[in-house]
Design an enzyme around this catalytic site. Structure first.
Site, short mmCIF file in Angstrom:
data_model
loop_
_atom_site.label_atom_id
_atom_site.label_comp_id
_atom_site.label_asym_id
_atom_site.label_seq_id
_atom_site.Cartn_x
_atom_site.Cartn_y
_atom_site.Cartn_z
N GLY A 160 0.85 -1.18 0.10
CA GLY A 160 0.12 -0.20 0.11
C GLY A 160 0.91 1.11 0.16
O GLY A 160 2.08 1.22 0.26
N ASP A 167 -1.10 -12.47 4.91
CA ASP A 167 -2.33 -12.12 5.19
C ASP A 167 -2.62 -12.00 6.61
O ASP A 167 -2.78 -13.08 7.14
CB ASP A 167 -3.44 -13.20 4.42
CG ASP A 167 -4.73 -12.87 4.40
OD1 ASP A 167 -5.13 -11.86 5.27
OD2 ASP A 167 -5.48 -13.51 3.93
N ALA A 182 -4.94 -3.14 6.03
CA ALA A 182 -6.28 -2.76 6.29
C ALA A 182 -7.32 -2.96 4.99
O ALA A 182 -6.70 -3.30 3.92
CB ALA A 182 -6.48 -1.39 6.68
N THR A 184 -9.44 -0.94 3.31
CA THR A 184 -9.71 0.45 3.12
C THR A 184 -10.79 0.90 2.23
O THR A 184 -11.06 2.09 2.06
CB THR A 184 -8.51 1.23 2.87
OG1 THR A 184 -8.05 0.80 1.59
CG2 THR A 184 -7.20 0.84 3.81
N LYS A 228 -12.23 0.13 12.08
CA LYS A 228 -11.03 0.69 12.54
C LYS A 228 -10.60 1.03 14.12
O LYS A 228 -9.64 0.81 14.52
CB LYS A 228 -10.67 1.91 11.63
CG LYS A 228 -10.26 1.51 10.18
CD LYS A 228 -9.04 0.63 9.86
CE LYS A 228 -7.96 1.41 10.16
NZ LYS A 228 -6.67 0.67 9.96
N TRP A 243 -6.67 11.26 4.80
CA TRP A 243 -6.55 11.77 3.51
C TRP A 243 -5.20 11.67 2.72
O TRP A 243 -4.47 12.44 2.63
CB TRP A 243 -7.00 13.26 3.56
CG TRP A 243 -8.26 13.75 3.68
CD1 TRP A 243 -9.21 12.90 4.40
CD2 TRP A 243 -9.09 14.89 3.27
NE1 TRP A 243 -10.65 13.70 4.49
CE2 TRP A 243 -10.45 14.79 3.86
CE3 TRP A 243 -8.93 15.86 2.45
CZ2 TRP A 243 -11.58 15.75 3.59
CZ3 TRP A 243 -9.53 16.92 2.35
CH2 TRP A 243 -10.81 16.80 2.81
N TYR A 287 -16.39 0.99 8.24
CA TYR A 287 -15.22 1.01 8.12
C TYR A 287 -14.63 1.83 9.27
O TYR A 287 -13.72 1.20 10.23
CB TYR A 287 -14.76 1.87 6.77
CG TYR A 287 -13.24 2.32 6.75
CD1 TYR A 287 -12.28 1.23 6.79
CD2 TYR A 287 -12.86 3.67 6.84
CE1 TYR A 287 -10.80 1.67 6.67
CE2 TYR A 287 -11.48 3.95 6.49
CZ TYR A 287 -10.62 3.00 6.72
OH TYR A 287 -9.22 3.18 6.49
#
Length: 281
Positions: A10, A36, A60, A62, A129, A147, A125
């Site tokens: 990511g 994983d 995550a 996302t 989290k 962001w 979500y």
């Protein structure tokens, strides 16, 4: 140190791995193909074999809207998996740093959210989290950010630059405000917190705030395009409507960093200019 980074394919995971490596640490970068985190045996096996000093969990699920439909998967990856990583870190003596999100807040506060504000997630979500933060445990470092944009992967900056190369206007919402943050700057703070093995919750964002509309105009200006090509709309005008609720205000104050005497990431406009130049160069 020897550092294991999960979710290393990511955009934040890649920059975090690169940051630690550039500072001379030994880095094991594990993407989903290698690890994983939803599978406990895999987590215990790899953490045991790597024997890291620090584990940075950037893994995550996302896809915010997809989480509304795939609730079990969201809890499995964003919550239960953190339990596995935290268990492995405790068992093998590693310090855990877990990455979380601004979506843990409802978004109805009149000013920026700090670390001691009460979470109230409005989406699956955000709820998963927040559960992941709780699973990380008291000795872990928890980094909330928002962001995110960086050199790797798809994000707001790459999206606006792609749209800018096409004809026509662009529309972005002007009733959601947040803290644009850049992965290289967030990774630098993660490295500092992990080196110090500081437990607790930290908001880590670039300074300054904007709406998505204002941020899009900033990106256009940084790329030498006409910002007036960007038009404001409301969240209610989005077609198709989004499945998950977005916080109207998710600006994060980096209060814990400031009180601890640690450097906060700079205003977002300078790293934005550097990223745009890098992507266009």
């Amino acid at each position: 140190m020897r550092v294991l980074v999960t979710g290393a394919t990511g955009q934040l995971g890649r920059d975090t791995a690169e940051r630690f490596a550039a500072s001379g640490h030994e880095v094991v970068a594990a993407g989903r193909r290698e690890l994983d985190v939803a599978h406990r045996d895999q987590v215990l096996g790899i953490v045991g074999s790597v024997s890291p000093d620090v584990v940075v969990n950037c893994a995550a699920f996302t896809a915010v809207d997809a989480c509304e439909a795939e609730v079990d998967r969201a809890y499995q990856v964003n919550a239960l998996a953190v339990r596995h990583v935290a268990e492995a870190a405790r068992r093998f003596g590693a310090h855990l740093c877990h990455v979380s999100t601004d979506y843990v807040f409802a978004g109805d506060k009149g000013g920026p959210y700090h670390e001691w504000d009460q979470p109230d997630p409005q989406s699956v979500y955000g709820a998963t989290k927040l559960a992941g933060e709780q699973e990380a445990g008291e000795e872990a470092t928890v980094v909330r950010t928002s962001w995110l944009c960086g050199r790797h992967g798809s994000n707001m900056v790459t999206t606006v630059l792609r749209l800018a190369s096409e004809d026509g206007s662009m529309r972005f919402v002007d009733d959601q405000r947040g803290s644009p943050s850049f992965t290289a700057d967030v990774a630098a703070v993660i490295e500092r917190l992990c080196t110090d093995r500081r437990p607790g919750l930290y908001h880590v964002t670039n300074q300054g705030e904007a709406s998505w509309y204002e941020f899009a105009r900033d990106i256009m200006a940084a790329a030498g395009h006409d910002p007036d090509r960007v038009a404001p709309i409301t969240t209610a005008d989005l077609q198709p409507p989004r499945a998950a609720a977005r916080p109207a205000n998710s600006v994060l104050e980096n209060r814990a960093l400031a009180l601890a005497g640690l450097d906060r990431p700079p205003d977002y406009r300078a790293p934005l200019s550097r990223l745009v130049a890098d992507l266009l160069g």
